[in-house]
Design a protein around this motif. Structure first.
Motif, PDB file in Angstrom:
ATOM      1  N   HIS A  89       0.750  -1.260   0.127  1.00 24.19           N
ATOM      2  CA  HIS A  89      -0.015  -0.005   0.036  1.00 24.19           C
ATOM      3  C   HIS A  89       0.779   1.365  -0.112  1.00 24.19           C
ATOM      4  CE1 HIS A  89      -4.207  -1.041   0.170  1.00 24.19           C
ATOM      5  NE2 HIS A  89      -3.841  -2.302   0.394  1.00 24.19           N
ATOM      6  N   LEU A  90       2.024   1.123   0.606  1.00 20.48           N
ATOM      7  CA  LEU A  90       2.795   2.459   0.539  1.00 20.48           C
ATOM      8  C   LEU A  90       3.526   2.489  -0.810  1.00 20.48           C
ATOM      9  CD1 LEU A  90       4.658   1.906   4.006  1.00 20.48           C
ATOM     10  CD2 LEU A  90       3.013   3.389   3.371  1.00 20.48           C
ATOM     11  N   ASN A  91       3.540   1.773  -1.909  1.00 17.63           N
ATOM     12  CA  ASN A  91       4.127   1.667  -3.092  1.00 17.63           C
ATOM     13  C   ASN A  91       3.239   1.465  -4.304  1.00 17.63           C
ATOM     14  OD1 ASN A  91       7.020   1.975  -2.266  1.00 17.63           O
ATOM     15  ND2 ASN A  91       6.400   0.120  -1.017  1.00 17.63           N
ATOM     16  N   ASN A  92       2.044   1.233  -4.163  1.00 16.10           N
ATOM     17  CA  ASN A  92       1.269   1.198  -5.106  1.00 16.10           C
ATOM     18  C   ASN A  92      -0.259   1.803  -4.906  1.00 16.10           C
ATOM     19  OD1 ASN A  92       2.239  -1.288  -6.652  1.00 16.10           O
ATOM     20  ND2 ASN A  92       2.581  -1.838  -4.635  1.00 16.10           N
ATOM     21  N   SER A  93      -0.931   2.005  -5.879  1.00 16.67           N
ATOM     22  CA  SER A  93      -2.444   2.462  -5.564  1.00 16.67           C
ATOM     23  C   SER A  93      -3.446   1.629  -5.842  1.00 16.67           C
ATOM     24  CB  SER A  93      -2.378   3.710  -7.254  1.00 16.67           C
ATOM     25  OG  SER A  93      -3.782   4.037  -7.119  1.00 16.67           O
ATOM     26  N   ILE A  94      -4.187   1.519  -4.733  1.00 13.64           N
ATOM     27  CA  ILE A  94      -5.480   0.694  -4.697  1.00 13.64           C
ATOM     28  C   ILE A  94      -6.319   0.812  -5.657  1.00 13.64           C
ATOM     29  CG2 ILE A  94      -6.583   1.858  -2.997  1.00 13.64           C
ATOM     30  CD1 ILE A  94      -6.402  -1.963  -3.145  1.00 13.64           C
ATOM     31  N   ALA A  95      -6.444   2.257  -6.075  1.00 13.37           N
ATOM     32  CA  ALA A  95      -7.250   2.800  -7.157  1.00 13.37           C
ATOM     33  C   ALA A  95      -7.292   2.298  -8.475  1.00 13.37           C
ATOM     34  CB  ALA A  95      -7.182   4.414  -7.178  1.00 13.37           C
ATOM     35  N   ASP A  96      -5.864   1.886  -8.834  1.00 11.08           N
ATOM     36  CA  ASP A  96      -5.583   1.270 -10.095  1.00 11.08           C
ATOM     37  C   ASP A  96      -6.153  -0.215  -9.932  1.00 11.08           C
ATOM     38  OD1 ASP A  96      -4.000   3.361 -10.781  1.00 11.08           O
ATOM     39  OD2 ASP A  96      -2.095   2.553 -10.426  1.00 11.08           O
ATOM     40  N   VAL A  97      -6.057  -0.861  -8.902  1.00 11.70           N
ATOM     41  CA  VAL A  97      -6.463  -2.349  -8.764  1.00 11.70           C
ATOM     42  C   VAL A  97      -7.988  -2.263  -8.936  1.00 11.70           C
ATOM     43  CG1 VAL A  97      -6.795  -4.422  -7.651  1.00 11.70           C
ATOM     44  CG2 VAL A  97      -4.760  -2.902  -7.314  1.00 11.70           C
ATOM     45  N   PHE A  98      -8.837  -1.168  -8.344  1.00  9.89           N
ATOM     46  CA  PHE A  98     -10.228  -1.299  -8.421  1.00  9.89           C
ATOM     47  C   PHE A  98     -10.766  -1.053  -9.933  1.00  9.89           C
ATOM     48  CE2 PHE A  98     -10.826  -0.790  -3.803  1.00  9.89           C
ATOM     49  CZ  PHE A  98     -11.852  -1.843  -3.700  1.00  9.89           C
ATOM     50  N   GLU A  99     -10.006  -0.196 -10.616  1.00  9.37           N
ATOM     51  CA  GLU A  99     -10.282   0.240 -12.031  1.00  9.37           C
ATOM     52  C   GLU A  99     -10.184  -1.089 -12.957  1.00  9.37           C
ATOM     53  OE1 GLU A  99      -7.913   3.129 -14.241  1.00  9.37           O
ATOM     54  OE2 GLU A  99      -7.983   4.430 -12.431  1.00  9.37           O
ATOM     55  N   LYS A 100      -9.532  -1.991 -12.502  1.00  8.51           N
ATOM     56  CA  LYS A 100      -9.365  -3.204 -13.349  1.00  8.51           C
ATOM     57  C   LYS A 100     -10.271  -4.229 -13.017  1.00  8.51           C
ATOM     58  CE  LYS A 100      -6.086  -4.389 -15.986  1.00  8.51           C
ATOM     59  NZ  LYS A 100      -5.017  -5.105 -16.310  1.00  8.51           N
ATOM     60  N   ASP A 101     -10.470  -4.504 -11.625  1.00 13.83           N
ATOM     61  CA  ASP A 101     -11.528  -5.535 -11.194  1.00 13.83           C
ATOM     62  C   ASP A 101     -11.844  -5.160  -9.727  1.00 13.83           C
ATOM     63  OD1 ASP A 101     -12.400  -8.382 -11.425  1.00 13.83           O
ATOM     64  OD2 ASP A 101     -11.622  -8.225  -9.490  1.00 13.83           O
ATOM     65  N   LEU A 102     -13.113  -5.112  -9.224  1.00 11.48           N
ATOM     66  CA  LEU A 102     -13.620  -4.962  -7.979  1.00 11.48           C
ATOM     67  C   LEU A 102     -13.237  -5.888  -7.131  1.00 11.48           C
ATOM     68  CD1 LEU A 102     -15.495  -3.557  -5.937  1.00 11.48           C
ATOM     69  CD2 LEU A 102     -17.538  -4.785  -7.047  1.00 11.48           C
ATOM     70  N   MET A 103     -13.250  -7.236  -7.455  1.00 11.01           N
ATOM     71  CA  MET A 103     -12.986  -8.269  -6.430  1.00 11.01           C
ATOM     72  C   MET A 103     -11.487  -8.083  -5.886  1.00 11.01           C
ATOM     73  SD  MET A 103     -15.873  -9.571  -5.635  1.00 11.01           S
ATOM     74  CE  MET A 103     -15.514 -11.164  -4.614  1.00 11.01           C
ATOM     75  N   ALA A 104     -10.714  -8.016  -7.135  1.00 13.82           N
ATOM     76  CA  ALA A 104      -9.245  -7.883  -6.879  1.00 13.82           C
ATOM     77  C   ALA A 104      -8.999  -6.405  -5.866  1.00 13.82           C
ATOM     78  CB  ALA A 104      -8.391  -7.425  -8.038  1.00 13.82           C
ATOM     79  N   GLY A 105      -9.802  -5.475  -6.297  1.00 10.24           N
ATOM     80  CA  GLY A 105      -9.535  -4.251  -5.656  1.00 10.24           C
ATOM     81  C   GLY A 105     -10.072  -4.534  -3.960  1.00 10.24           C
ATOM     82  N   LEU A 106     -11.074  -5.212  -3.725  1.00 11.86           N
ATOM     83  CA  LEU A 106     -11.558  -5.513  -2.175  1.00 11.86           C
ATOM     84  C   LEU A 106     -10.563  -6.258  -1.641  1.00 11.86           C
ATOM     85  CD1 LEU A 106     -15.366  -6.134  -3.013  1.00 11.86           C
ATOM     86  CD2 LEU A 106     -14.289  -4.318  -2.061  1.00 11.86           C
ATOM     87  N   PHE A 107     -10.079  -7.295  -2.388  1.00 11.77           N
ATOM     88  CA  PHE A 107      -8.793  -8.023  -1.812  1.00 11.77           C
ATOM     89  C   PHE A 107      -7.762  -7.487  -1.257  1.00 11.77           C
ATOM     90  CE2 PHE A 107      -5.116 -10.944  -2.289  1.00 11.77           C
ATOM     91  CZ  PHE A 107      -5.479 -11.943  -1.587  1.00 11.77           C
ATOM     92  N   TYR A 108      -7.217  -6.621  -2.151  1.00  8.76           N
ATOM     93  CA  TYR A 108      -6.081  -5.777  -1.757  1.00  8.76           C
ATOM     94  C   TYR A 108      -6.285  -4.713  -0.774  1.00  8.76           C
ATOM     95  CZ  TYR A 108      -2.805  -7.690  -5.056  1.00  8.76           C
ATOM     96  OH  TYR A 108      -2.065  -8.687  -5.768  1.00  8.76           O
ATOM     97  N   SER A 109      -7.635  -4.368  -0.530  1.00  9.39           N
ATOM     98  CA  SER A 109      -8.060  -3.365   0.340  1.00  9.39           C
ATOM     99  C   SER A 109      -7.908  -3.962   1.638  1.00  9.39           C
ATOM    100  CB  SER A 109      -9.512  -3.004   0.201  1.00  9.39           C
ATOM    101  OG  SER A 109      -9.502  -2.168  -1.013  1.00  9.39           O
ATOM    102  N   ILE A 110      -8.552  -5.410   1.828  1.00  9.63           N
ATOM    103  CA  ILE A 110      -8.681  -5.911   3.242  1.00  9.63           C
ATOM    104  C   ILE A 110      -7.661  -6.841   3.559  1.00  9.63           C
ATOM    105  CG2 ILE A 110     -11.088  -5.247   3.044  1.00  9.63           C
ATOM    106  CD1 ILE A 110     -11.709  -8.236   2.458  1.00  9.63           C
ATOM    107  N   TYR A 111      -7.092  -7.602   2.758  1.00  8.50           N
ATOM    108  CA  TYR A 111      -6.376  -8.868   3.258  1.00  8.50           C
ATOM    109  C   TYR A 111      -5.358  -8.582   4.372  1.00  8.50           C
ATOM    110  CZ  TYR A 111      -1.873  -8.635   0.805  1.00  8.50           C
ATOM    111  OH  TYR A 111      -0.237  -8.496   0.277  1.00  8.50           O
TER     112      TYR A 111
END
Length: 133
Positions: A89-111
């Motif tokens: 999270h310090l080196n990447n943008s979660i928004a970029d993940v959500f743009e590509k896929d909701l489930m992947a964005g949720l995964f990276y948000s909470i795991y």
């Protein structure tokens, strides 16, 4: 703080079920977006191993007190995944993940939140087991 053995057993089962949720977020290992954003840790093999760790937590849920050093290993494993998530999270943008896929964005948000919480849980259980001997 006092937590009874039945509650601790439920904690191990819950940890395993939470790891099993990787099946949903990865769409049973068919979601390429998760691996795209962290190919080293979150490849399909890595996701499978997360699932296997979850089975390990469940497998000792009723006799965790007989394997205190394995509980310590679980705490270390959760620390590592929590650290990796924080660093991601310090080196990447979660928004970029959500743009590509909701489930992947949720995964990276909470795991990582899950990993930090269960790091605390496993550490607590380990310390309790060490003190009770």
């Amino acid at each position: 703080m006092t937590i009874n053995n039945k509650t601790i057993t439920k904690g191990f089962v819950l940890a395993g079920l939470m790891n099993s949720s990787v099946l949903v977020f990865s769409k049973f290992f068919t979601n390429p977006t998760i691996a795209e954003f962290d190919a080293t840790v979150m490849s399909n093999f890595g996701l499978l191993m997360i699932f296997i760790w979850g089975l390990a937590y469940i497998s000792i849920s009723k006799n965790y007190n007989q394997v205190k050093w394995l509980v310590a290993v679980f705490a270390i494993e959760k620390f590592i995944y929590g650290f990796i998530w924080t660093n991601w999270h310090l080196n990447n943008s979660i928004a970029d993940v959500f743009e590509k896929d909701l489930m992947a964005g949720l995964f990276y948000s909470i795991y990582g939140i899950n990993d930090w919480l269960f790091f605390v849980f496993f550490t607590f259980v380990f310390v309790r087991l060490v003190r009770n001997k």
